[in-house]
Design a protein around this motif. Structure first.
Motif, mmCIF file in Angstrom:
data_model
loop_
_atom_site.group_PDB
_atom_site.id
_atom_site.type_symbol
_atom_site.label_atom_id
_atom_site.label_comp_id
_atom_site.label_asym_id
_atom_site.label_seq_id
_atom_site.Cartn_x
_atom_site.Cartn_y
_atom_site.Cartn_z
ATOM 1 N N PHE A 349 0.830 -1.203 0.000
ATOM 2 C CA PHE A 349 0.000 0.000 0.000
ATOM 3 C C PHE A 349 0.864 1.254 0.000
ATOM 4 N N ASN A 350 1.974 1.223 0.727
ATOM 5 C CA ASN A 350 2.839 2.409 0.769
ATOM 6 C C ASN A 350 3.504 2.648 -0.585
ATOM 7 N N ARG A 351 3.908 1.567 -1.241
ATOM 8 C CA ARG A 351 4.485 1.716 -2.590
ATOM 9 C C ARG A 351 3.435 2.260 -3.570
ATOM 10 N N LEU A 352 2.221 1.761 -3.436
ATOM 11 C CA LEU A 352 1.136 2.256 -4.297
ATOM 12 C C LEU A 352 0.883 3.742 -4.073
ATOM 13 N N GLU A 353 0.986 4.168 -2.834
ATOM 14 C CA GLU A 353 0.767 5.584 -2.528
ATOM 15 C C GLU A 353 1.872 6.452 -3.133
ATOM 16 N N ILE A 354 3.104 5.976 -3.076
ATOM 17 C CA ILE A 354 4.212 6.724 -3.687
ATOM 18 C C ILE A 354 3.951 6.892 -5.181
ATOM 19 N N ARG A 355 3.536 5.808 -5.834
ATOM 20 C CA ARG A 355 3.247 5.871 -7.264
ATOM 21 C C ARG A 355 2.094 6.834 -7.555
ATOM 22 N N GLU A 356 1.088 6.777 -6.699
ATOM 23 C CA GLU A 356 -0.065 7.658 -6.871
ATOM 24 C C GLU A 356 0.337 9.121 -6.733
ATOM 25 N N LEU A 357 1.144 9.425 -5.751
ATOM 26 C CA LEU A 357 1.569 10.807 -5.511
ATOM 27 C C LEU A 357 2.440 11.331 -6.643
ATOM 28 N N VAL A 394 14.535 8.628 -9.021
ATOM 29 C CA VAL A 394 14.797 7.687 -7.930
ATOM 30 C C VAL A 394 13.480 7.209 -7.316
ATOM 31 N N LEU A 395 12.534 8.123 -7.163
ATOM 32 C CA LEU A 395 11.236 7.762 -6.585
ATOM 33 C C LEU A 395 10.487 6.785 -7.486
ATOM 34 N N GLN A 396 10.584 6.979 -8.783
ATOM 35 C CA GLN A 396 9.940 6.053 -9.712
ATOM 36 C C GLN A 396 10.520 4.656 -9.544
ATOM 37 N N TRP A 397 11.832 4.581 -9.413
ATOM 38 C CA TRP A 397 12.489 3.288 -9.199
ATOM 39 C C TRP A 397 12.097 2.682 -7.859
ATOM 40 N N SER A 398 12.112 3.489 -6.810
ATOM 41 C CA SER A 398 11.878 2.971 -5.457
ATOM 42 C C SER A 398 10.443 2.510 -5.252
ATOM 43 N N SER A 399 9.497 3.108 -5.975
ATOM 44 C CA SER A 399 8.089 2.752 -5.782
ATOM 45 C C SER A 399 7.800 1.312 -6.191
ATOM 46 N N GLN A 400 8.709 0.692 -6.920
ATOM 47 C CA GLN A 400 8.540 -0.709 -7.304
ATOM 48 C C GLN A 400 9.293 -1.652 -6.367
ATOM 49 N N ARG A 401 10.151 -1.102 -5.508
ATOM 50 C CA ARG A 401 11.058 -1.966 -4.759
ATOM 51 C C ARG A 401 11.087 -1.703 -3.255
ATOM 52 N N LEU A 402 11.188 -0.423 -2.881
ATOM 53 C CA LEU A 402 11.351 -0.092 -1.472
ATOM 54 C C LEU A 402 9.998 0.153 -0.813
ATOM 55 N N THR A 403 10.023 0.272 0.505
ATOM 56 C CA THR A 403 8.779 0.400 1.257
ATOM 57 C C THR A 403 8.436 1.841 1.592
ATOM 58 N N SER A 404 9.438 2.621 2.010
ATOM 59 C CA SER A 404 9.163 3.975 2.469
ATOM 60 C C SER A 404 10.244 4.936 2.001
ATOM 61 N N LEU A 405 9.967 6.211 2.151
ATOM 62 C CA LEU A 405 10.937 7.237 1.773
ATOM 63 C C LEU A 405 12.208 7.123 2.598
ATOM 64 N N MET A 496 22.759 0.268 -10.693
ATOM 65 C CA MET A 496 23.123 1.574 -10.158
ATOM 66 C C MET A 496 22.899 2.664 -11.206
ATOM 67 N N MET A 497 23.304 2.379 -12.441
ATOM 68 C CA MET A 497 23.096 3.343 -13.521
ATOM 69 C C MET A 497 21.601 3.572 -13.758
ATOM 70 N N ASN A 498 20.851 2.477 -13.735
ATOM 71 C CA ASN A 498 19.412 2.562 -13.935
ATOM 72 C C ASN A 498 18.742 3.420 -12.864
ATOM 73 N N ILE A 499 19.187 3.250 -11.629
ATOM 74 C CA ILE A 499 18.607 4.015 -10.517
ATOM 75 C C ILE A 499 18.980 5.492 -10.629
ATOM 76 N N LEU A 500 20.263 5.741 -10.897
ATOM 77 C CA LEU A 500 20.728 7.130 -10.975
ATOM 78 C C LEU A 500 20.108 7.865 -12.169
ATOM 79 N N GLY A 501 19.818 7.098 -13.218
ATOM 80 C CA GLY A 501 19.270 7.721 -14.420
ATOM 81 C C GLY A 501 20.377 8.207 -15.338
ATOM 82 N N LYS A 502 20.022 8.446 -16.567
ATOM 83 C CA LYS A 502 21.026 8.788 -17.571
ATOM 84 C C LYS A 502 21.750 10.092 -17.248
ATOM 85 N N GLN A 503 21.029 11.128 -16.890
ATOM 86 C CA GLN A 503 21.639 12.433 -16.670
ATOM 87 C C GLN A 503 22.696 12.395 -15.570
#
Length: 529
Positions: A349-357, A394-405, A496-503
């Protein structure tokens, strides 16, 4: 000695004191004791009362039941209010700033009202003064245990005549007031459990309703307050179901009042079926707040265990905001069996909320600011990467994997925020003194500019690059890991590259190349092997 001579102030409560009260408007209350802080069980009770009231266009009251002065905790009331407001539960009437026509909303401020009503029961013969000492009561308990009987008061003082009672009063003997229990054969119509039968007079002695310290017990104050505050529906834990029969005896036979409707919520239990305990550190609402769980996630977690909605609503984790919960709530659908919590659902539910926000620019910006604050508090001395686009990635990545900020500030993920500090460690010096060519790093940098930055694609790209350039793959990984994070451990380089993003990846590689070029002569680099 208990004195019952106080005069009740002229309030709306007094106006309704001796007659039945009928209300067309639904009025519910949450009545916690300030002997501890709000936990999941208390939040569940408050939430279901709130949902019912809002669904029926009614009022939600907060009443503080603080008659147990020995266990009172300073600041608990304020903490309970803060947690309710954090959860989005709006208080229509209550203590302090909330106010209302039916106050006071703290029981410790209503003692005169209770005394007046005790007098009513003493006069009509529904209650009596009990002069039994604690020593005698303890002997009764011990004797019951010895003979394997249910410990209960033997109702001795119920049969004192007026002369004996006045004699004891004249001597100044301390006393409490007890309510006369009688047989109650009628079924309690429970809005959740259906018709329930309990005859408390078979298992209990006459209960105390006013203690010697002039404070009422829960059972008495609860009845008086619910009547005078015009409460129409009472939803509370099933552990109070047996006591409700006592309350009905007071309503119907002692006072002649119309009782509210009652619904008892089933036990809230842990995943293994054991009962929740206030002693568990992980069920306090403050714990969930500190761990970074969102209010909507916690509310959905509670409801997923207790029902109150169409079954298919929770066939799979689906997040509902408070307004949606109010709209679809149905008291008939509340479970009557123990409600088993599933912590995995809370995390989902917390991951879903991050995605929603993240779907909304305004709420995404709030999240980004929260991350910036968390990171600065965690790494106050670092050279930090806190660009908004980077944080959103990073938030987009974490919303699929981590639980909280808060998980994003763990040491293992420090590379997300802290820019590598070149030459600040032995490992960095070794990497920049390696055999990898500057031209090769720049070539990889340029290849990455047009690359698809998915984890799997980056893995293939790096392996092919090492093979084509005849570079040892472990060396390439070490150089890249250190250039991107300054760490020896952490996620794989592609991830790591995927999480950090291209820029951010390109910028850190570019910074690394600049440092490498200033530290070494152009051309083939020194080999430390």
């Amino acid at each position: 000695m208990l004195k019952l001579s106080f005069k009740v102030p002229q309030t709306i409560c007094q106006h309704f004191m001796h007659r039945r009260f009928y209300s067309k408007e639904v009025r519910v209350r949450f009545a916690p004791s300030p002997t501890g802080y709000l936990h999941l069980g208390g939040l569940r009770t408050a939430l279901y009362n709130y949902l019912y009231a809002r669904n029926q266009k009614g009022k939600f009251l907060l009443r503080i039941e603080d008659t147990d002065q020995a266990r009172f905790i300073a600041g608990a009331t304020e903490s309970i209010i803060e947690d309710l407001q954090w959860a989005g539960i709006a208080i229509d009437e209550g203590p302090g700033q909330f106010g209302g026509l039916y106050g006071p909303y703290k029981q410790s401020e209503r003692t005169q009202i209770y005394m007046e009503n005790v007098q009513t029961l003493l006069k009509n013969g529904s209650a009596y003064r009990c002069f039994c000492t604690e020593k005698r009561l303890e002997l009764l308990r011990k004797d019951a245990v010895r003979t394997r009987q249910i410990p209960k008061y033997d109702n001795k003082c119920r049969y004192l005549d007026k002369e004996k009672t006045h004699e004891l009063l004249d001597k100044g003997i301390p006393y409490c007031v007890r309510f006369k229990l009688t047989d109650y054969e009628e079924a309690l119509h429970d809005l959740i459990y259906g018709d329930v039968h309990h005859n408390v007079s078979n298992s209990e002695g006459d209960p105390i309703i006013m203690k010697t310290d002039q404070f009422p017990t829960y059972h008495f104050a609860n009845v008086v307050d619910d009547h005078l505050m015009a409460i129409t529906h009472v939803f509370r834990g099933v552990e109070w179901q047996i006591s409700t029969v006592k309350h009905l005896l007071m309503y119907n036979r002692a006072f002649g009042w119309e009782p509210p409707n009652f619904g008892h919520l089933p036990l809230l239990v842990n995943a293994d079926g054991t009962k929740l305990s206030k002693r568990q550190d992980d069920i306090g609402i403050r714990h969930f707040r500190d761990r970074g769980y969102f209010p909507t996630a916690v509310l959905n977690y509670v409801i997923s265990a207790g029902g109150g909605f169409p079954h298919q609503e929770f066939a799979k984790p689906t997040l509902h905001n408070l307004e949606e919960l109010v709209e679809t709530f149905d008291i008939v659908s509340v479970n009557s069996h123990p409600s088993r919590l599933n912590p995995d659902l809370l995390n989902e539910f917390n991951r879903l909320e991050i995605r929603e926000l993240l779907q909304n620019d305004r709420t995404a910006d709030i999240l980004i600011k929260q991350i910036q604050k968390l990171v600065r508090e965690t790494y106050p001395e670092g050279d930090l990467d806190l660009n908004s686009s980077h944080i959103k990635n990073v938030l987009q990545w974490s919303s699929q994997r981590l639980t909280s900020l808060q998980d994003l500030t763990s040491p293992q993920l420090s590379f997300l925020w802290i820019k590598p500090s070149v030459f600040h460690s032995k490992e960095l010096k070794e990497v920049h003194n390696s055999e990898l060519l500057l031209d090769q790093l720049m070539e990889l940098h340029n290849m990455l500019k047009s690359a698809d930055f998915t984890k799997e694609n980056l893995k293939k790209l790096l392996k092919n690059f090492a093979k084509q350039k005849n570079v040892k793959f472990p060396l390439l990984m070490k150089v890249l890991r250190t250039s991107l994070s300054g760490l020896n451990d952490g996620p794989g380089v592609a991830e790591m590259m995927n999480i950090l993003g291209k820029q951010v990846t390109l910028q850190r590689l570019e910074d690394s190349v600049k440092e490498k070029s200033t530290y070494n002569e152009p051309g083939q680099l020194k080999d430390t092997a």
